[in-house]
Each structure stands twice: as C-alpha cells, then as structure tokens.
Design a protein around this motif. Structure first.
Motif, PDB file in Angstrom:
ATOM      1  N   LYS A   1      -2.332 -15.689  27.755  1.00 58.40           N
ATOM      2  CA  LYS A   1      -1.115 -16.078  28.696  1.00 58.40           C
ATOM      3  C   LYS A   1       0.155 -15.580  27.930  1.00 58.40           C
ATOM      4  O   LYS A   1       1.049 -15.473  28.672  1.00 58.40           O
ATOM      5  N   PHE A   2       0.344 -16.198  27.090  1.00 56.09           N
ATOM      6  CA  PHE A   2       1.576 -15.940  25.921  1.00 56.09           C
ATOM      7  C   PHE A   2       1.779 -14.452  26.060  1.00 56.09           C
ATOM      8  O   PHE A   2       2.960 -14.139  26.168  1.00 56.09           O
ATOM      9  N   LEU A   3       0.928 -13.420  25.594  1.00 54.86           N
ATOM     10  CA  LEU A   3       1.162 -12.038  25.423  1.00 54.86           C
ATOM     11  C   LEU A   3       1.560 -11.711  26.810  1.00 54.86           C
ATOM     12  O   LEU A   3       2.575 -10.725  26.935  1.00 54.86           O
ATOM     13  N   LYS A   4       1.150 -12.204  28.051  1.00 54.73           N
ATOM     14  CA  LYS A   4       1.652 -11.628  29.302  1.00 54.73           C
ATOM     15  C   LYS A   4       2.819 -12.178  29.631  1.00 54.73           C
ATOM     16  O   LYS A   4       3.551 -11.580  30.164  1.00 54.73           O
ATOM     17  N   VAL A   5       3.105 -13.425  29.623  1.00 51.58           N
ATOM     18  CA  VAL A   5       4.437 -14.096  29.772  1.00 51.58           C
ATOM     19  C   VAL A   5       5.493 -13.662  29.000  1.00 51.58           C
ATOM     20  O   VAL A   5       6.626 -13.179  29.583  1.00 51.58           O
ATOM     21  N   SER A   6       5.211 -13.301  27.673  1.00 51.19           N
ATOM     22  CA  SER A   6       6.228 -12.766  27.070  1.00 51.19           C
ATOM     23  C   SER A   6       6.473 -11.052  27.178  1.00 51.19           C
ATOM     24  O   SER A   6       7.287 -10.516  26.471  1.00 51.19           O
ATOM     25  N   ARG A   7       5.420 -10.638  27.791  1.00 49.00           N
ATOM     26  CA  ARG A   7       5.328  -9.083  28.183  1.00 49.00           C
ATOM     27  C   ARG A   7       5.375  -8.180  26.941  1.00 49.00           C
ATOM     28  O   ARG A   7       5.733  -7.064  27.020  1.00 49.00           O
ATOM     29  N   VAL A   8       4.690  -8.741  26.114  1.00 53.55           N
ATOM     30  CA  VAL A   8       4.016  -7.903  24.883  1.00 53.55           C
ATOM     31  C   VAL A   8       2.901  -7.060  25.485  1.00 53.55           C
ATOM     32  O   VAL A   8       2.843  -6.064  25.213  1.00 53.55           O
ATOM     33  N   ILE A   9       2.184  -7.543  26.459  1.00 54.95           N
ATOM     34  CA  ILE A   9       1.053  -7.127  27.028  1.00 54.95           C
ATOM     35  C   ILE A   9       1.418  -7.302  28.504  1.00 54.95           C
ATOM     36  O   ILE A   9       1.613  -8.375  29.087  1.00 54.95           O
ATOM     37  N   LYS A  10       1.384  -6.241  29.453  1.00 55.50           N
ATOM     38  CA  LYS A  10       1.681  -6.585  30.799  1.00 55.50           C
ATOM     39  C   LYS A  10       0.895  -7.151  31.758  1.00 55.50           C
ATOM     40  O   LYS A  10       1.291  -7.841  32.518  1.00 55.50           O
TER      41      LYS A  10
ATOM     42  N   LEU B   1       7.550 -21.422  23.771  1.00 55.64           N
ATOM     43  CA  LEU B   1       6.614 -21.533  24.876  1.00 55.64           C
ATOM     44  C   LEU B   1       7.113 -21.881  26.076  1.00 55.64           C
ATOM     45  O   LEU B   1       7.577 -22.942  26.129  1.00 55.64           O
ATOM     46  N   LYS B   2       6.775 -20.962  27.073  1.00 53.45           N
ATOM     47  CA  LYS B   2       7.466 -21.393  28.307  1.00 53.45           C
ATOM     48  C   LYS B   2       6.354 -20.779  29.311  1.00 53.45           C
ATOM     49  O   LYS B   2       5.863 -19.639  29.237  1.00 53.45           O
ATOM     50  N   GLU B   3       6.025 -21.444  30.519  1.00 49.53           N
ATOM     51  CA  GLU B   3       5.121 -21.031  31.364  1.00 49.53           C
ATOM     52  C   GLU B   3       5.380 -19.623  32.170  1.00 49.53           C
ATOM     53  O   GLU B   3       4.506 -18.854  32.449  1.00 49.53           O
TER      54      GLU B   3
ATOM     55  N   ALA C   1      12.206 -12.501  28.385  1.00 51.28           N
ATOM     56  CA  ALA C   1      10.975 -12.565  27.565  1.00 51.28           C
ATOM     57  C   ALA C   1      10.934 -12.350  26.449  1.00 51.28           C
ATOM     58  O   ALA C   1      10.319 -13.037  25.511  1.00 51.28           O
ATOM     59  N   ALA C   2      11.869 -11.444  25.954  1.00 49.31           N
ATOM     60  CA  ALA C   2      11.891 -10.937  24.443  1.00 49.31           C
ATOM     61  C   ALA C   2      12.525 -12.329  23.645  1.00 49.31           C
ATOM     62  O   ALA C   2      12.238 -12.302  22.435  1.00 49.31           O
ATOM     63  N   SER C   3      12.981 -13.509  24.063  1.00 47.90           N
ATOM     64  CA  SER C   3      13.670 -14.364  23.384  1.00 47.90           C
ATOM     65  C   SER C   3      12.574 -15.346  22.970  1.00 47.90           C
ATOM     66  O   SER C   3      12.800 -16.229  22.314  1.00 47.90           O
ATOM     67  N   LEU C   4      11.143 -15.109  23.640  1.00 53.27           N
ATOM     68  CA  LEU C   4      10.136 -16.147  23.167  1.00 53.27           C
ATOM     69  C   LEU C   4       9.522 -15.909  21.807  1.00 53.27           C
ATOM     70  O   LEU C   4       8.890 -16.632  21.334  1.00 53.27           O
ATOM     71  N   TYR C   5       9.977 -14.783  21.224  1.00 54.25           N
ATOM     72  CA  TYR C   5       9.565 -14.186  19.933  1.00 54.25           C
ATOM     73  C   TYR C   5      10.579 -13.439  18.898  1.00 54.25           C
ATOM     74  O   TYR C   5      11.468 -13.083  19.707  1.00 54.25           O
ATOM     75  N   LYS C   6      10.280 -13.421  17.863  1.00 53.53           N
ATOM     76  CA  LYS C   6      11.046 -12.618  16.959  1.00 53.53           C
ATOM     77  C   LYS C   6      10.197 -11.718  16.336  1.00 53.53           C
ATOM     78  O   LYS C   6       9.369 -11.766  15.572  1.00 53.53           O
ATOM     79  N   VAL C   7      10.646 -10.314  16.507  1.00 53.30           N
ATOM     80  CA  VAL C   7       9.848  -9.389  15.818  1.00 53.30           C
ATOM     81  C   VAL C   7      10.079  -9.298  14.232  1.00 53.30           C
ATOM     82  O   VAL C   7      11.150  -9.317  13.694  1.00 53.30           O
ATOM     83  N   ILE C   8       8.738  -9.228  13.590  1.00 55.24           N
ATOM     84  CA  ILE C   8       8.935  -9.279  12.042  1.00 55.24           C
ATOM     85  C   ILE C   8       8.686  -7.840  11.759  1.00 55.24           C
ATOM     86  O   ILE C   8       9.239  -7.328  10.892  1.00 55.24           O
ATOM     87  N   GLU C   9       7.793  -7.225  12.136  1.00 56.14           N
ATOM     88  CA  GLU C   9       7.323  -5.799  11.772  1.00 56.14           C
ATOM     89  C   GLU C   9       6.914  -5.115  12.986  1.00 56.14           C
ATOM     90  O   GLU C   9       6.169  -5.371  14.024  1.00 56.14           O
TER      91      GLU C   9
END
Length: 81
Positions: A5-14, A63-65, A72-80
């Motif tokens: 669900k996180f991967l979908k909400v954050s739009r890492v995977i559609k 984490l947000k529903e 969406a990109a504000s939910l995570y910080k890219v490291i690599e």
C-alpha cells in the motif's frame, strides 16, 4: 501501513497489485531484509526496490492513507537511484 500500500500511495509503483507481485517475487528489501507485501512499514524504514537494471533506495519520512499526486514524493527521501 502495509508495504504494498505504501508503494502505491507514494507512487513508487503505480498499482497495488503490481506492488504486491514485485514484493512477493523478492525484489523489495526493507532494512536489508527481503520483504513481503504484507510487511508493516514505519517511518524511518529503508526500502530498496529492484526494477531489473535500475535500483531505487529510499527512506520513509511519512505515512498517509492518501495523498495528492503532487505530494506523493514528500512521503520518502531518495538515498540512491
């Protein structure tokens, strides 16, 4: 929140079904451990997603529903990437 669900909400995977499939095939690690779709993720977790030849490593910041696509990109910080 479940990893798929996180991967979908954050739009890492559609799509969530695709996120579940990617997780269940062993292409996602959380904190350096292979993770299944149902794993409960939390703020501060380090997630690594392998897209064949490309790899995305990020840290969960929030984490947000649901979120608008622009945020969406504000939910995570890219490291690599």
């Amino acid at each position: 929140m479940r990893l798929d669900k996180f991967l979908k909400v954050s739009r890492v995977i559609k799509r969530r079904t695709l996120a579940k499939e990617v997780c269940d095939n062993g292409h996602v690690q959380v904190n350096n451990r292979v993770a299944k779709a149902g794993l409960e993720v939390k703020v501060g977790d380090r997630v690594e997603v392998n897209f064949g030849t490309r790899k995305l490593v990020f840290e969960i910041l929030e984490l947000k529903e649901t979120v608008p696509a622009k945020e969406a990109a504000s939910l995570y910080k890219v490291i690599e990437q």
